[in-house]
Design a protein around this motif. Structure first.
Motif, PDB file in Angstrom:
ATOM      1  N   LEU A  82     -28.438   0.750 -30.473  1.00  0.00           N
ATOM      2  CA  LEU A  82     -28.261   1.575 -29.279  1.00  0.00           C
ATOM      3  C   LEU A  82     -29.393   1.337 -28.278  1.00  0.00           C
ATOM      4  O   LEU A  82     -29.177   1.389 -27.066  1.00  0.00           O
ATOM      5  N   GLU A  83     -30.588   1.077 -28.769  1.00  0.00           N
ATOM      6  CA  GLU A  83     -31.707   0.765 -27.877  1.00  0.00           C
ATOM      7  C   GLU A  83     -31.458  -0.551 -27.154  1.00  0.00           C
ATOM      8  O   GLU A  83     -31.752  -0.683 -25.959  1.00  0.00           O
ATOM      9  N   ALA A  84     -30.918  -1.534 -27.864  1.00  0.00           N
ATOM     10  CA  ALA A  84     -30.602  -2.813 -27.242  1.00  0.00           C
ATOM     11  C   ALA A  84     -29.559  -2.626 -26.145  1.00  0.00           C
ATOM     12  O   ALA A  84     -29.651  -3.220 -25.056  1.00  0.00           O
ATOM     13  N   LYS A  85     -28.555  -1.800 -26.403  1.00  0.00           N
ATOM     14  CA  LYS A  85     -27.529  -1.510 -25.398  1.00  0.00           C
ATOM     15  C   LYS A  85     -28.149  -0.833 -24.174  1.00  0.00           C
ATOM     16  O   LYS A  85     -27.777  -1.122 -23.029  1.00  0.00           O
ATOM     17  N   ALA A  86     -29.086   0.078 -24.430  1.00  0.00           N
ATOM     18  CA  ALA A  86     -29.747   0.771 -23.317  1.00  0.00           C
ATOM     19  C   ALA A  86     -30.515  -0.221 -22.449  1.00  0.00           C
ATOM     20  O   ALA A  86     -30.458  -0.151 -21.216  1.00  0.00           O
ATOM     21  N   MET A  87     -31.227  -1.134 -23.078  1.00  0.00           N
ATOM     22  CA  MET A  87     -31.970  -2.138 -22.315  1.00  0.00           C
ATOM     23  C   MET A  87     -31.031  -2.942 -21.424  1.00  0.00           C
ATOM     24  O   MET A  87     -31.284  -3.136 -20.230  1.00  0.00           O
ATOM     25  N   LYS A  88     -29.941  -3.422 -22.002  1.00  0.00           N
ATOM     26  CA  LYS A  88     -28.994  -4.235 -21.235  1.00  0.00           C
ATOM     27  C   LYS A  88     -28.380  -3.425 -20.102  1.00  0.00           C
ATOM     28  O   LYS A  88     -28.142  -3.950 -19.007  1.00  0.00           O
ATOM     29  N   PRO A 119     -19.102   4.574 -22.488  1.00  0.00           N
ATOM     30  CA  PRO A 119     -19.054   3.288 -23.182  1.00  0.00           C
ATOM     31  C   PRO A 119     -18.554   2.140 -22.304  1.00  0.00           C
ATOM     32  O   PRO A 119     -18.966   0.989 -22.492  1.00  0.00           O
ATOM     33  N   ASN A 120     -17.657   2.425 -21.343  1.00  0.00           N
ATOM     34  CA  ASN A 120     -17.189   1.363 -20.441  1.00  0.00           C
ATOM     35  C   ASN A 120     -18.330   0.815 -19.593  1.00  0.00           C
ATOM     36  O   ASN A 120     -18.404  -0.385 -19.317  1.00  0.00           O
ATOM     37  N   GLU A 121     -19.224   1.697 -19.161  1.00  0.00           N
ATOM     38  CA  GLU A 121     -20.364   1.261 -18.359  1.00  0.00           C
ATOM     39  C   GLU A 121     -21.306   0.389 -19.189  1.00  0.00           C
ATOM     40  O   GLU A 121     -21.854  -0.598 -18.690  1.00  0.00           O
ATOM     41  N   ILE A 122     -21.484   0.766 -20.442  1.00  0.00           N
ATOM     42  CA  ILE A 122     -22.346  -0.018 -21.331  1.00  0.00           C
ATOM     43  C   ILE A 122     -21.712  -1.388 -21.588  1.00  0.00           C
ATOM     44  O   ILE A 122     -22.383  -2.425 -21.548  1.00  0.00           O
ATOM     45  N   TYR A 123     -20.397  -1.397 -21.843  1.00  0.00           N
ATOM     46  CA  TYR A 123     -19.676  -2.657 -22.064  1.00  0.00           C
ATOM     47  C   TYR A 123     -19.821  -3.569 -20.849  1.00  0.00           C
ATOM     48  O   TYR A 123     -20.122  -4.762 -20.982  1.00  0.00           O
ATOM     49  N   ASN A 124     -19.600  -3.022 -19.646  1.00  0.00           N
ATOM     50  CA  ASN A 124     -19.686  -3.834 -18.433  1.00  0.00           C
ATOM     51  C   ASN A 124     -21.096  -4.368 -18.220  1.00  0.00           C
ATOM     52  O   ASN A 124     -21.283  -5.505 -17.770  1.00  0.00           O
ATOM     53  N   PHE A 147     -31.051  -3.271 -17.390  1.00  0.00           N
ATOM     54  CA  PHE A 147     -31.228  -4.613 -16.820  1.00  0.00           C
ATOM     55  C   PHE A 147     -30.141  -4.915 -15.787  1.00  0.00           C
ATOM     56  O   PHE A 147     -30.377  -5.584 -14.784  1.00  0.00           O
ATOM     57  N   ALA A 148     -28.917  -4.456 -16.057  1.00  0.00           N
ATOM     58  CA  ALA A 148     -27.760  -4.815 -15.235  1.00  0.00           C
ATOM     59  C   ALA A 148     -27.649  -3.999 -13.948  1.00  0.00           C
ATOM     60  O   ALA A 148     -26.852  -4.345 -13.068  1.00  0.00           O
ATOM     61  N   GLN A 149     -28.451  -2.933 -13.820  1.00  0.00           N
ATOM     62  CA  GLN A 149     -28.331  -2.087 -12.633  1.00  0.00           C
ATOM     63  C   GLN A 149     -28.869  -2.799 -11.392  1.00  0.00           C
ATOM     64  O   GLN A 149     -29.873  -3.503 -11.454  1.00  0.00           O
ATOM     65  N   SER A 150     -28.199  -2.599 -10.265  1.00  0.00           N
ATOM     66  CA  SER A 150     -28.567  -3.313  -9.034  1.00  0.00           C
ATOM     67  C   SER A 150     -29.940  -2.901  -8.510  1.00  0.00           C
ATOM     68  O   SER A 150     -30.580  -3.664  -7.776  1.00  0.00           O
ATOM     69  N   VAL A 206     -10.131   0.440  -9.717  1.00  0.00           N
ATOM     70  CA  VAL A 206     -10.262   1.637 -10.540  1.00  0.00           C
ATOM     71  C   VAL A 206     -11.450   1.444 -11.475  1.00  0.00           C
ATOM     72  O   VAL A 206     -11.472   0.490 -12.247  1.00  0.00           O
ATOM     73  N   PRO A 207     -12.448   2.318 -11.408  1.00  0.00           N
ATOM     74  CA  PRO A 207     -13.602   2.177 -12.300  1.00  0.00           C
ATOM     75  C   PRO A 207     -13.164   2.150 -13.757  1.00  0.00           C
ATOM     76  O   PRO A 207     -12.255   2.872 -14.155  1.00  0.00           O
ATOM     77  N   GLY A 208     -13.783   1.326 -14.543  1.00  0.00           N
ATOM     78  CA  GLY A 208     -13.437   1.221 -15.951  1.00  0.00           C
ATOM     79  C   GLY A 208     -13.959  -0.075 -16.525  1.00  0.00           C
ATOM     80  O   GLY A 208     -14.749  -0.789 -15.892  1.00  0.00           O
ATOM     81  N   ARG A 209     -13.512  -0.397 -17.698  1.00  0.00           N
ATOM     82  CA  ARG A 209     -13.945  -1.618 -18.371  1.00  0.00           C
ATOM     83  C   ARG A 209     -13.362  -2.831 -17.657  1.00  0.00           C
ATOM     84  O   ARG A 209     -12.183  -2.848 -17.292  1.00  0.00           O
ATOM     85  N   ILE A 210     -14.193  -3.840 -17.442  1.00  0.00           N
ATOM     86  CA  ILE A 210     -13.729  -5.073 -16.790  1.00  0.00           C
ATOM     87  C   ILE A 210     -12.962  -5.899 -17.807  1.00  0.00           C
ATOM     88  O   ILE A 210     -13.514  -6.371 -18.808  1.00  0.00           O
TER      89      ILE A 210
END
Length: 231
Positions: free
Chosen positions: A53-59, A145-150, A62-65, A211-215
């Motif tokens: 979960l920490e690795a997901k948080a980092m990513k 979770p969709n935001e984390i996936y993207n 990192f991905a935020q503009s 539509v916002p969601g998983r790509i």
């Protein structure tokens, strides 16, 4: 429109060993109950984590503009708890934004979030405004979770080498009104790499999800307003 390279955030330079982590403490290697490891960030620095979960948080960050930098396991903060006892706490992450604002991030599974824990985080935040502007709690349910996936997908495509597909896709869409499915774009080029090119264009702010969601290949995309106005 010429077929240009839009992967402006390509982060795979000629290989060199990543810079050392800035963490103030390293994860213990004695527990078999969690997924300890490390990853390489966009600044080509090693980042250590104590759980998946920490690795997901980092990513995600990192991905935020508006992302600028991140320190995992930053220097501890001191605070006085509700019983008047002075204590120390080490957050999982310290994130800096383009606005120069900073936030501490505590990573914790949603299952273990309690009102007492939230109150403790709020108390720490109120006493450490000189270190960070706010505290965020990152769980397996928040962000969605969709935001984390993207975010993980975006971090993956940023590693791709520059490609002419990005510009060719924009040429294809130049005369297209409204939204199209990503699968239609991929099928037009008969190239699976076109999916990753579309993700890069979304990341660059040139295309946006209708539509916002998983790509996914079924997602509808269109030109972002600021790009459409300049066409």
């Amino acid at each position: 429109m010429k077929s240009e390279h839009y992967n402006t955030r390509w982060t795979s330079p000629p290989y060199r060993y990543p810079d050392e982590s800035l963490a103030t403490r390293m994860p213990s290697l004695r527990s078999a109950a969690s997924a300890r490891g490390s990853l390489v960030g966009p600044d080509w620095r090693e980042y250590v984590f104590e759980a998946d979960l920490e690795a997901k948080a980092m990513k995600f960050y990192f991905a935020q503009s508006d992302f600028v930098s991140l320190i995992e396991q930053p220097e501890f903060v001191s605070y006085v708890n509700s019983n008047g006892i002075e204590k120390r706490h080490t957050f999982d992450l310290l994130v800096t934004m383009k606005s120069a604002e900073k936030c501490f991030v505590q990573v914790k599974p949603e299952l273990f979030i309690s009102e007492t824990f939230i109150a403790e985080m709020s108390l720490i935040a109120s006493q450490n405004g000189h270190r960070a502007d706010w505290v965020e709690i990152f769980t397996d349910r928040n962000p969605h979770p969709n935001e984390i996936y993207n975010a993980e997908l975006v971090m993956s495509v940023r590693r791709d080498p520059p490609s002419t597909l990005d510009g060719r896709i924009l040429e294809l869409l130049a005369d297209t009104l409204g939204a199209v499915r990503i699968s239609w774009i991929v099928g037009t080029f008969a190239d699976g790499a076109a999916f990753r090119a579309v993700v890069r264009l979304i990341d660059a702010g040139i295309l946006k999800l209708v539509v916002p969601g998983r790509i996914t290949p079924q997602s509808l995309v269109k030109h972002a307003p600021e790009w459409s106005d300049g066409r």
